[in-house]
Design a protein around this motif. Structure first.
Motif: not given
Length: 440
Positions: A109-127
């Motif tokens: 699992a990821l240890a923590n994340m935001g409340d939306i999971q529709q983003q691409t992994v790169a898009g979420a990371l880059q912002t």
């Protein structure tokens, strides 16, 4: 092999909220890193800019592509899953929801994340997408390595040991240093979270914010403007067993009330803003207390079907409560009618140069409006409050800051810009947004 071209290369692209648009000169759908590199070299030969989009969940113009737009739809491969080291490498276009399911299948699992999971992994990371956490920070702190295509078309890998400056800069690089084609995630064993959601009054929440933030692994709350109503959320790891919400309760709370009914209320307040305080009071009362235990990503994330526009600022953690009091005072002074709750989260310090939580314990205050409502006056008033205390705007959420301001709140901003000048002197990856926030 050249990247596949879209049959509608002059199509208009719009983001999820509908407030950003672009008409790229060409649209390509690369199938692998080699095709991304070929597209970058072609852009250089033609004197065009090139950017890769995600799913359009940024409210800023971060994804706007004026020259060549690269779609990530075909860059979704899972390159490796090592359950011994818990390192997982996936390509840039894989959506977070697919990554979550993949990790769960392998006991990770990821240890923590935001409340939306529709983003691409790169898009979420880059912002620099983040969640809320006492001990574990955002996505940028869970990356072990990046693969990027640089402006000269070369493919490089960076990590803490290999090109560490590029790694620290590019983890939250807003696409300005290169195109991320693959990410190696540092994951943890799969775990359960016990979620406690409880309505509380404004005065009690502010009096106990420090207590809740220190006593819980993940704490956040929402305040319903024009009311005293708040909804607190406390998530903590437990051994189990899992006790997820009954399907009917999940549908009632998360689908019907939080999306269907909330969407109707926003359409009403859009046409009749004066009724907003009364309807907010209804919303604050509608979501009752509940406790459940489920797989971590199912607790971290929630469905979001009501479209909105958002601004979020990261401020020094110790300034949270006084800033919230000032923010509420603004509602008494201004003629605002805001139907969306205000979201409050916390995060420990991060070391990615452009993480909003870089080098300081951080609190986040996010404000939203229905996507059809005007946001300018509200967001400007909140922004003035946040920038007066050194607030850092979220890279993917609406703000008006430029490089002159940002260099005063990010200690490594100058180093980031210098690296950008070295790697992309011709601004191959630039767009109007990066020109504003990083200079041109």
């Amino acid at each position: 092999m050249s990247p596949s071209r879209s049959p509608a290369s002059t199509q208009t692209w719009r983001n999820w909220a509908g407030n950003q648009r672009a008409v790229p000169q060409r649209v390509l759908a690369p199938r692998d890193t080699g095709e991304v590199a070929a597209a970058v070299r072609a852009a250089a030969d033609e004197g065009r800019t090139v950017r890769m989009i995600g799913t359009g969940h940024s409210f800023t113009g971060a994804a706007v592509a004026e020259g060549i737009m690269l779609r990530p739809d075909r860059l979704r491969a899972v390159r490796s899953v090592d359950t011994a080291t818990r390192l997982v490498t996936v390509e840039a276009g894989l959506p977070l929801h697919a990554l979550n399911r993949l990790l769960d299948e392998h006991g990770l699992a990821l240890a923590n994340m935001g409340d939306i999971q529709q983003q691409t992994v790169a898009g979420a990371l880059q912002t620099a997408t983040h969640g809320t956490g006492r001990d574990v920070a955002g996505l940028a702190s869970q990356v072990a390595a990046l693969e990027l295509v640089l402006a000269d078309g070369s493919v490089v890998t960076c990590s803490r040991d290999e090109r560490p400056d590029l790694f620290d800069a590019a983890r939250a690089g807003v696409g300005a240093l290169g195109i991320v084609t693959a990410i190696t995630w540092r994951t943890v064993p799969r775990f359960l979270l016990r979620a406690q959601e409880q309505p509380m009054r404004w005065d009690e929440v502010l009096a106990r914010t420090d207590e809740f933030a220190e006593a819980n692994e993940h704490f956040e709350f929402y305040w319903f403007p024009h009311t005293d109503g708040c909804l607190t959320k406390r998530n903590n790891r437990v051994e189990g067993p899992a006790r997820p919400l009954p399907k009917l309760r999940y549908w009632l709370d998360d689908q019907f009330l939080s999306n269907t009914v909330f969407g109707v209320l926003n359409r009403v307040t859009h046409r009749a803003p004066a009724v907003t305080p009364r309807l907010n009071a209804v919303s604050a009362r509608a979501l009752g207390a509940r406790t459940y235990t489920d797989t971590s990503y199912k607790v971290f994330t929630s469905p979001r079907t009501v479209r909105f526009k958002e601004q979020e600022y990261a401020i020094p953690r110790e300034m949270l409560v006084p800033t919230l009091r000032e923010l509420r005072a603004l509602f008494d002074k201004r003629d605002w009618r805001i139907s969306f709750p205000i979201e409050v989260r916390v995060l420990p310090p991060e070391d990615a140069w452009l993480s909003m939580a870089y080098d300081r314990p951080t609190a986040f205050i996010a404000v939203h409006v229905y996507h059809r409502d005007r946001h300018e006056e509200y967001f400007q008033g909140v922004e003035e409050l946040m920038t007066a205390i050194g607030g850092r705007p979220h890279w993917g959420k609406l703000h008006t800051r430029d490089a002159a301001y940002l260099e005063t709140v990010y200690p490594r901003f100058g180093d980031f810009v210098a690296l950008r000048d070295e790697l992309d002197p011709d601004r191959r990856f630039a767009n109007p947004y990066t020109r504003r926030v990083f200079g041109d």
